[in-house]
Design a protein around this motif. Structure first.
Motif, short mmCIF file in Angstrom:
data_model
loop_
_atom_site.label_atom_id
_atom_site.label_comp_id
_atom_site.label_asym_id
_atom_site.label_seq_id
_atom_site.Cartn_x
_atom_site.Cartn_y
_atom_site.Cartn_z
N ASN A 103 -2.79 2.49 -4.54
CA ASN A 103 -3.58 3.59 -5.09
C ASN A 103 -3.02 4.94 -4.67
O ASN A 103 -2.99 5.89 -5.48
CB ASN A 103 -5.05 3.47 -4.64
CG ASN A 103 -5.77 2.35 -5.36
OD1 ASN A 103 -5.50 2.08 -6.54
ND2 ASN A 103 -6.67 1.66 -4.68
N ILE A 104 -2.55 5.04 -3.43
CA ILE A 104 -1.94 6.30 -2.99
C ILE A 104 -0.64 6.53 -3.74
O ILE A 104 -0.32 7.66 -4.11
CB ILE A 104 -1.72 6.28 -1.46
CG1 ILE A 104 -3.07 6.27 -0.74
CG2 ILE A 104 -0.88 7.48 -1.02
CD1 ILE A 104 -2.97 6.20 0.77
N PRO A 236 3.45 9.20 6.89
CA PRO A 236 2.12 9.80 7.02
C PRO A 236 0.98 8.80 7.17
O PRO A 236 -0.13 9.20 7.54
CB PRO A 236 1.97 10.58 5.71
CG PRO A 236 2.82 9.83 4.73
CD PRO A 236 3.97 9.29 5.52
N LEU A 237 1.22 7.51 6.88
CA LEU A 237 0.12 6.54 6.87
C LEU A 237 0.25 5.54 8.03
O LEU A 237 1.35 5.30 8.54
CB LEU A 237 0.12 5.76 5.55
CG LEU A 237 -0.08 6.57 4.27
CD1 LEU A 237 -0.04 5.66 3.06
CD2 LEU A 237 -1.40 7.34 4.32
N PRO A 238 -0.88 4.95 8.45
CA PRO A 238 -0.83 3.90 9.48
C PRO A 238 0.04 2.74 8.99
O PRO A 238 0.09 2.44 7.79
CB PRO A 238 -2.29 3.46 9.62
CG PRO A 238 -3.10 4.55 9.02
CD PRO A 238 -2.26 5.19 7.97
N GLN A 239 0.73 2.09 9.91
CA GLN A 239 1.58 0.97 9.56
C GLN A 239 0.84 -0.35 9.80
O GLN A 239 0.37 -0.62 10.91
CB GLN A 239 2.87 1.02 10.40
CG GLN A 239 3.69 2.28 10.15
CD GLN A 239 4.22 2.35 8.72
OE1 GLN A 239 5.17 1.67 8.36
NE2 GLN A 239 3.60 3.19 7.89
N ILE A 302 -4.81 0.71 2.38
CA ILE A 302 -5.56 0.96 3.61
C ILE A 302 -7.05 0.78 3.39
O ILE A 302 -7.75 0.22 4.24
CB ILE A 302 -5.26 2.40 4.11
CG1 ILE A 302 -3.81 2.50 4.55
CG2 ILE A 302 -6.19 2.78 5.25
CD1 ILE A 302 -3.37 3.91 4.88
N ASP A 303 -7.56 1.25 2.25
CA ASP A 303 -9.00 1.27 2.00
C ASP A 303 -9.48 0.17 1.07
O ASP A 303 -10.51 0.31 0.41
CB ASP A 303 -9.40 2.64 1.43
CG ASP A 303 -9.10 3.76 2.40
OD1 ASP A 303 -9.30 3.56 3.61
OD2 ASP A 303 -8.66 4.83 1.95
N THR A 304 -8.72 -0.92 0.98
CA THR A 304 -9.14 -2.05 0.15
C THR A 304 -9.03 -3.33 0.96
O THR A 304 -8.19 -3.43 1.87
CB THR A 304 -8.29 -2.16 -1.12
OG1 THR A 304 -8.71 -3.30 -1.88
CG2 THR A 304 -6.82 -2.32 -0.80
N ARG A 305 -9.86 -4.29 0.62
CA ARG A 305 -9.79 -5.58 1.29
C ARG A 305 -9.00 -6.60 0.48
O ARG A 305 -8.97 -7.78 0.81
CB ARG A 305 -11.21 -6.10 1.57
CG ARG A 305 -11.86 -5.38 2.75
CD ARG A 305 -13.29 -5.84 3.00
NE ARG A 305 -13.73 -5.53 4.33
CZ ARG A 305 -14.06 -4.32 4.78
NH1 ARG A 305 -13.98 -3.29 3.96
NH2 ARG A 305 -14.46 -4.14 6.02
N GLU A 306 -8.37 -6.14 -0.59
CA GLU A 306 -7.54 -7.05 -1.39
C GLU A 306 -6.21 -7.29 -0.71
O GLU A 306 -5.56 -6.35 -0.25
CB GLU A 306 -7.32 -6.47 -2.78
CG GLU A 306 -8.55 -6.50 -3.67
CD GLU A 306 -8.21 -6.15 -5.11
OE1 GLU A 306 -7.41 -6.88 -5.72
OE2 GLU A 306 -8.76 -5.16 -5.62
N MET A 307 -5.81 -8.56 -0.70
CA MET A 307 -4.53 -8.95 -0.13
C MET A 307 -3.72 -9.68 -1.21
O MET A 307 -4.24 -10.54 -1.93
CB MET A 307 -4.72 -9.86 1.08
CG MET A 307 -5.53 -9.26 2.20
SD MET A 307 -4.65 -7.99 3.13
CE MET A 307 -3.67 -8.99 4.25
N TYR A 308 -2.45 -9.32 -1.29
CA TYR A 308 -1.53 -9.89 -2.26
C TYR A 308 -0.87 -11.11 -1.62
O TYR A 308 -0.35 -11.04 -0.50
CB TYR A 308 -0.49 -8.84 -2.61
CG TYR A 308 0.59 -9.25 -3.58
CD1 TYR A 308 0.40 -9.11 -4.95
CD2 TYR A 308 1.81 -9.74 -3.13
CE1 TYR A 308 1.41 -9.45 -5.85
CE2 TYR A 308 2.82 -10.09 -4.02
CZ TYR A 308 2.61 -9.95 -5.38
OH TYR A 308 3.59 -10.29 -6.25
N VAL A 309 -0.87 -12.25 -2.35
CA VAL A 309 -0.32 -13.49 -1.79
C VAL A 309 1.03 -13.77 -2.47
O VAL A 309 1.12 -14.52 -3.45
CB VAL A 309 -1.28 -14.67 -1.96
CG1 VAL A 309 -0.80 -15.85 -1.09
CG2 VAL A 309 -2.70 -14.29 -1.58
N SER A 310 2.08 -13.16 -1.95
CA SER A 310 3.41 -13.34 -2.52
C SER A 310 3.86 -14.79 -2.37
O SER A 310 3.72 -15.39 -1.31
CB SER A 310 4.41 -12.42 -1.79
OG SER A 310 5.71 -12.62 -2.26
N GLY A 311 4.39 -15.34 -3.45
CA GLY A 311 4.84 -16.72 -3.45
C GLY A 311 3.91 -17.68 -4.16
O GLY A 311 4.23 -18.85 -4.33
#
Length: 624
Positions: A103-104, A236-239, A302-311
């Motif tokens: 989104n950013i 600029p963003l948390p890692q 950072i502000d979403t609970r969605e996780m991408y499942v690569s593979g």
């Protein structure tokens, strides 16, 4: 056709990664540019992986940045994990990769588009192209409203006749939840462009709070980030970390026991899939002895609970995707937020394009991105910049901008596409580049920024900084070649710590730097520069010294390559009149219409003997 009251110099159709770079390039060159997107809230969207870069792809991003493009800056500004890949190998294949807050990234890029002088944004779906006398004149949207322009860039992504598949459910869409462009696809076919069908897909997104991370391996960002943009100075963003898990035999069984419900294997999907990014159905079928496959869990922001499942890319029905995902250790309670899906779409055979990415059939019509049969955000962005620059030059009446295979990965990619075409989604690799030691990520600005400045894509300050860095490298190279290091306890202790033989006689400092396991810190140990050189300069000096012999050999190879590239073939050259070639080779030459003997040499099936025959006839017909 109802026309807008103003005529634009360049119209860009599509607001994805190709469209954004094309529009920015044309506008920065001073031309009135319009970008038309189906949904302006999806500009620069990341519909698949929330990442930029990777092997060879990172090279493209650096080249786009060196040419004044925006992808590198937007990626650095939205990165939530920086990684440098292949660090145990030579510098030619070192590749930057970021995970990004999607989104950013979108908001960053849209703000740049909105603030760019000469660039106008409008929302609309282009329905057809307006072509008169063999030249494009503008576009018409779905409401019947028309826009006039001197050149048009089509960067339609997966939207041309897009069809999304989830099990046996097929939905007309360019991406899940977005309209597909069927009218524009029909309009392009009506122009006589040869088109095919490809397929790609995306994996499920899961809720991050439903994952048992204790069963996964955590991977953190590099401590010292390596930025894409030569202008970036900080992250600029948390890692955030990513997590690695593995599928099981149960995962494979869900697929194998239900292939009849997969549109990929029951005959529903007709498009060609990518070998290099297979769906899980393909993995299960084509690698039957492989019980487990790696999956990577990546945050989408950072502000979403969605996780991408690569593979886990797949096109299974949702009722199967649930047990499919939950068969993975750590995913037993996983909640799917968005199911995975496959998508089919139309593409144009890229051998119908000139090196500028202009179509040979329609004057002033340029194509960029997945419409040319490629896959990946990075490949799209590089083509977008290339097409946008050339559309602008076309309107300005100037010669096209073209890089050859020795100047950049962009040049390799475009040459591959227009010379060989592609029957599957094309992806860039370092192995595709013959001169990769000369086309590293770290020297993209030295290779390309002067050209970008001449085109008006970067300002005086940027090119001045590049020139100053190059001068600093030359000075430091000259200095360490002049410094002679004599044997001493200090230098021999340093060398001993690195399993390197001690000095017995004096040696030039650059020869010591050539040794294995010896880094630029040897310079700071025995003969530091005053004032100290910046880290980027030190890195370049070390690479040039250590690989000097290889670089010299590659430069000699490039000279031979350029000799054939200089032998131009007229656009109207009569390939059908060349005797001594098979009918098959003549047909390929007529289809591709190579612009040089070098390009002709890379057409599949062209032998040295055929090249000699072509050269003889070229001289007879007045070629240069």
């Amino acid at each position: 056709m109802v026309l807008t009251t103003r005529k634009y110099d360049v119209i860009v159709v599509g607001g994805g990664h190709a469209g954004c770079e094309a529009a920015l390039a044309a506008a920065r060159m001073g031309l009135s540019t319009l970008i038309l997107a189906i949904d302006l809230d999806k500009v620069a969207s990341m519909p698949c992986s929330p990442s930029i870069g990777g092997t060879a792809k990172g090279h493209l991003v650096r080249e786009v940045d060196a040419m004044g493009g925006e992808m590198g800056k937007a990626s650095d500004a939205s990165a939530i994990q920086f990684k440098t890949l292949n660090t145990k190998k030579g510098p030619a294949v070192h590749s930057t990769r970021t995970q990004n807050d999607k989104n950013i990234y979108h908001r960053t890029m849209k703000a740049v588009l909105e603030g760019q002088a000469n660039l106008h944004l409008k929302q609309g779906m282009v329905e057809r192209l307006v072509v008169e006398g063999g030249a494009v004149k503008g576009v018409v949207d779905q409401t019947g409203f028309g826009y006039e322009a001197g050149a048009v860039v089509i960067a339609a992504g997966t939207f041309l006749s897009g069809l999304v598949h989830v099990g046996q459910c097929a939905i007309k869409a360019g991406r899940a939840g977005e309209f597909a462009a069927y009218g524009l696809a029909a309009s392009m076919k009506d122009l006589g462009l040869e088109m095919g069908r490809m397929k790609t897909g995306t994996p499920p997104r899961v809720h991050r709070d439903t994952i048992d991370y204790s069963q996964l391996e955590e991977h953190r960002a590099d401590e010292t980030p390596c930025f894409f943009s030569f202008s970036s100075t900080h992250a600029p963003l948390p890692q955030l970390p990513s997590f690695i898990g593995h599928t099981t035999e149960a995962t494979r069984n869900v697929v194998m026991e239900n292939l009849a419900r997969s549109p990929l294997y029951c005959g529903t999907i007709k498009g060609v899939s990518a070998r290099y990014c297979p769906s899980f159905e393909d993995k299960a079928v084509k690698f039957p002895d492989r019980v487990s496959h790696q999956v990577i869990l990546e945050p989408e922001g950072i502000d979403t609970r969605e996780m991408y499942v690569s593979g886990l890319g797949n096109s299974l029905p949702v009722d199967l995707q649930i047990p499919f995902v939950r068969s993975i250790p750590g995913f037993e309670e996983a909640e799917i937020i968005r199911p995975g899906y496959a998508i089919e779409y139309d593409y144009v055979n890229p051998v119908q394009l000139r090196p500028s990415l202009e179509t040979r059939k329609v004057d002033g019509l340029f194509l960029a991105g997945q419409i040319n049969g490629t896959s990946g955000y990075e490949e799209a962005a590089a083509q977008g910049l290339w097409a946008g620059v050339n559309a602008a030059l076309k309107v300005m009446g100037r010669s096209p901008f073209v890089l050859d295979r020795s100047q950049g990965y962009m040049g390799v990619m475009v040459d591959d596409l227009i010379t060989r075409g592609t029957l599957e989604p094309y992806r860039i690799f370092t192995s595709r580049a013959e001169y990769r030691l000369m086309m590293r990520e770290d020297n993209a600005d030295f290779r390309l920024t002067e050209m970008a400045h001449e085109l008006g894509l970067v300002g005086d300050d940027t090119v001045r900084q590049v020139r100053e860095r190059k001068a600093a490298i030359d000075r430091e190279m000259g200095r360490i070649r002049r410094v002679v290091v004599k044997p001493s306890a200090e230098i021999n202790a340093y060398l001993g710590e690195r399993d390197s033989a001690p000095l017995k006689t004096g040696a030039p400092l650059d020869q010591i730097l050539k040794r294995a396991k010896v880094g630029y810190d040897v310079v700071n140990t025995v003969a530091p520069a005053d004032p100290p050189v910046e880290p980027r300069v030190a890195k370049q000096v070390e690479i040039e010294v250590k690989y000097e012999g290889y670089i010299d050999r590659q430069l000699a190879e490039i000279e031979k390559f350029k000799h054939l590239e200089k032998i131009r073939i007229p656009e109207n050259f009569a390939f059908d009149a060349v005797h001594g070639l098979s009918n098959e080779l003549r047909a390929k030459l007529i289809e591709v219409r190579p612009v040089s003997l070098g390009q002709a040499s890379r057409i599949d099936g062209i032998t040295p003997a055929a090249l000699s025959v072509l050269m003889i006839h070229l001289k007879r017909q007045g070629g240069q």
